[in-house]
Design a protein around this motif. Sequence first.
Motif, PDB file in Angstrom:
ATOM      1  N   THR A 158       0.831  -1.206   0.000  1.00 20.07           N
ATOM      2  CA  THR A 158       0.000   0.000   0.000  1.00 20.07           C
ATOM      3  C   THR A 158       0.861   1.249   0.000  1.00 20.07           C
ATOM      4  OG1 THR A 158      -0.146   0.056   2.418  1.00 20.07           O
ATOM      5  CG2 THR A 158      -1.873  -1.155   1.239  1.00 20.07           C
ATOM      6  N   ASP A 159       0.273   2.331  -0.475  1.00 21.30           N
ATOM      7  CA  ASP A 159       0.913   3.643  -0.495  1.00 21.30           C
ATOM      8  C   ASP A 159      -0.208   4.677  -0.476  1.00 21.30           C
ATOM      9  OD1 ASP A 159       3.623   5.249  -1.371  1.00 21.30           O
ATOM     10  OD2 ASP A 159       1.842   6.139  -2.290  1.00 21.30           O
ATOM     11  N   LYS A 160      -0.027   5.730   0.284  1.00 22.82           N
ATOM     12  CA  LYS A 160      -1.134   6.681   0.451  1.00 22.82           C
ATOM     13  C   LYS A 160      -1.500   7.388  -0.846  1.00 22.82           C
ATOM     14  CE  LYS A 160       1.232  10.956   1.795  1.00 22.82           C
ATOM     15  NZ  LYS A 160       1.237  12.065   2.779  1.00 22.82           N
ATOM     16  N   ASN A 161      -0.584   7.428  -1.825  1.00 22.80           N
ATOM     17  CA  ASN A 161      -0.862   8.137  -3.072  1.00 22.80           C
ATOM     18  C   ASN A 161      -1.325   7.227  -4.200  1.00 22.80           C
ATOM     19  OD1 ASN A 161      -0.093  10.737  -2.065  1.00 22.80           O
ATOM     20  ND2 ASN A 161       2.048  10.115  -2.248  1.00 22.80           N
ATOM     21  N   PHE A 162      -0.716   6.043  -4.340  1.00 23.15           N
ATOM     22  CA  PHE A 162      -1.088   5.218  -5.491  1.00 23.15           C
ATOM     23  C   PHE A 162      -1.311   3.746  -5.141  1.00 23.15           C
ATOM     24  CE2 PHE A 162       3.182   3.569  -5.576  1.00 23.15           C
ATOM     25  CZ  PHE A 162       4.005   4.636  -5.281  1.00 23.15           C
TER      26      PHE A 162
ATOM     27  N   ASN B 189     -12.451 -13.540 -12.553  1.00 26.21           N
ATOM     28  CA  ASN B 189     -13.059 -12.443 -13.307  1.00 26.21           C
ATOM     29  C   ASN B 189     -12.054 -11.289 -13.334  1.00 26.21           C
ATOM     30  OD1 ASN B 189     -14.581 -10.393 -14.403  1.00 26.21           O
ATOM     31  ND2 ASN B 189     -15.923 -10.166 -12.621  1.00 26.21           N
ATOM     32  N   PHE B 190     -11.248 -11.215 -14.371  1.00 24.59           N
ATOM     33  CA  PHE B 190     -10.182 -10.217 -14.412  1.00 24.59           C
ATOM     34  C   PHE B 190     -10.709  -8.796 -14.584  1.00 24.59           C
ATOM     35  CE2 PHE B 190      -7.510 -13.873 -14.774  1.00 24.59           C
ATOM     36  CZ  PHE B 190      -6.281 -13.464 -14.266  1.00 24.59           C
ATOM     37  N   ALA B 191     -11.906  -8.632 -15.084  1.00 25.62           N
ATOM     38  CA  ALA B 191     -12.478  -7.289 -15.183  1.00 25.62           C
ATOM     39  C   ALA B 191     -12.640  -6.662 -13.798  1.00 25.62           C
ATOM     40  CB  ALA B 191     -13.820  -7.343 -15.900  1.00 25.62           C
ATOM     41  N   ALA B 192     -12.766  -7.492 -12.767  1.00 29.11           N
ATOM     42  CA  ALA B 192     -12.940  -6.987 -11.408  1.00 29.11           C
ATOM     43  C   ALA B 192     -11.672  -6.317 -10.879  1.00 29.11           C
ATOM     44  CB  ALA B 192     -13.338  -8.132 -10.475  1.00 29.11           C
ATOM     45  N   TYR B 193     -10.536  -6.520 -11.562  1.00 32.01           N
ATOM     46  CA  TYR B 193      -9.277  -5.920 -11.118  1.00 32.01           C
ATOM     47  C   TYR B 193      -9.047  -4.521 -11.698  1.00 32.01           C
ATOM     48  CZ  TYR B 193      -8.006 -10.584  -9.481  1.00 32.01           C
ATOM     49  OH  TYR B 193      -7.986 -11.795  -8.818  1.00 32.01           O
ATOM     50  N   THR B 194      -9.997  -4.049 -12.474  1.00 33.61           N
ATOM     51  CA  THR B 194      -9.804  -2.777 -13.186  1.00 33.61           C
ATOM     52  C   THR B 194      -9.438  -1.634 -12.250  1.00 33.61           C
ATOM     53  OG1 THR B 194     -11.359  -3.463 -14.910  1.00 33.61           O
ATOM     54  CG2 THR B 194     -10.892  -1.104 -14.719  1.00 33.61           C
ATOM     55  N   HIS B 195     -10.117  -1.535 -11.123  1.00 29.60           N
ATOM     56  CA  HIS B 195      -9.892  -0.408 -10.218  1.00 29.60           C
ATOM     57  C   HIS B 195      -9.109  -0.816  -8.963  1.00 29.60           C
ATOM     58  CE1 HIS B 195     -12.458   2.002 -12.731  1.00 29.60           C
ATOM     59  NE2 HIS B 195     -13.431   1.111 -12.625  1.00 29.60           N
ATOM     60  N   ILE B 196      -8.445  -1.966  -9.003  1.00 27.35           N
ATOM     61  CA  ILE B 196      -7.611  -2.418  -7.891  1.00 27.35           C
ATOM     62  C   ILE B 196      -6.188  -1.918  -8.109  1.00 27.35           C
ATOM     63  CG2 ILE B 196      -6.640  -4.445  -6.731  1.00 27.35           C
ATOM     64  CD1 ILE B 196      -9.585  -4.011  -6.161  1.00 27.35           C
ATOM     65  N   ASP B 197      -5.624  -1.263  -7.111  1.00 26.19           N
ATOM     66  CA  ASP B 197      -4.280  -0.701  -7.258  1.00 26.19           C
ATOM     67  C   ASP B 197      -3.202  -1.783  -7.271  1.00 26.19           C
ATOM     68  OD1 ASP B 197      -5.316   1.841  -7.328  1.00 26.19           O
ATOM     69  OD2 ASP B 197      -4.960   2.263  -5.217  1.00 26.19           O
ATOM     70  N   THR B 198      -3.289  -2.737  -6.355  1.00 32.29           N
ATOM     71  CA  THR B 198      -2.252  -3.767  -6.235  1.00 32.29           C
ATOM     72  C   THR B 198      -2.907  -5.141  -6.162  1.00 32.29           C
ATOM     73  OG1 THR B 198      -0.823  -2.238  -5.012  1.00 32.29           O
ATOM     74  CG2 THR B 198      -0.269  -4.580  -4.888  1.00 32.29           C
ATOM     75  N   ALA B 199      -2.418  -6.067  -6.973  1.00 32.71           N
ATOM     76  CA  ALA B 199      -2.944  -7.432  -6.976  1.00 32.71           C
ATOM     77  C   ALA B 199      -1.812  -8.406  -6.677  1.00 32.71           C
ATOM     78  CB  ALA B 199      -3.582  -7.765  -8.322  1.00 32.71           C
TER      79      ALA B 199
END
Length: 244
Positions: free
Chosen positions: A156-160, A176-186
């Motif tokens: 995690t990072d407070k900016n990105f 469902n890879f479309a669900a990762y669209t708005h995930i910052d880190t996977a």
Amino acid sequence: PTRSVASALHKSESEFDDGRTPPGTVHLVGAGPGGLDYLTVKALRILRQCDAVVYDDLGSNCGDILNQVKPSCELVFVGKRGGDLGSWRQGDINEVLVKLSIAGKTTCRLKGGCPSVFSRVREEMAALNKHNVPYELVPGISSSLAAPLSANVPLTDKNFGKHFVVTSAHDVSSLNFAAYTHIDTAVFLMAGKVLPVIVTRLVREAKKETNTPCVVVKNGCTDRETVFYGTLATIAETTAGQKL
């Protein structure tokens, strides 16, 4: 310590249950990602006091951990190796835990990482509940948290990096890879054999940029740790030929 692969499984019920011995407690313990340094103090205390250890394939540093048990402790190896025919079935592991408890033995079920993360601990809990076996869940350090940090990558990072997800890639076709669209880190565990599929689908379905940074950690937090850095465009080629 007494090493036993299958002796506990093949004993009969009559050998264990004489109506007098109270059942031993089964401790479902996380061993962390690798070696003695990543054990919790509580896990170490249980290891040193228990009568039996039922343990997974914990990698090259497993010996350091098992050296902590008392001389009379019975060691039962139940490691699974990528679906090999010789691998233990989960039902047999459950049976071993129940029978050791009925024999009155305090047992440490030692699992890699943390019992709460992709360890099939729910099935072991169900088997113990069915037979009224007392048990305790003991958290461990998950490789999903420790391996990235060992590679100098905070999750995690407070900016990105405001959020992250942890996913098993054991059955990548079900994701469902479309669900990762708005995930910052996977974080993908057990991803070595399907890494090219993962990066392709992250670009195609999650709409990630090809220059998105990636890191692959092999044997994380062990003396054999290897780290590969790249992007979604390059990481598959960077790790090509590696046994991940």
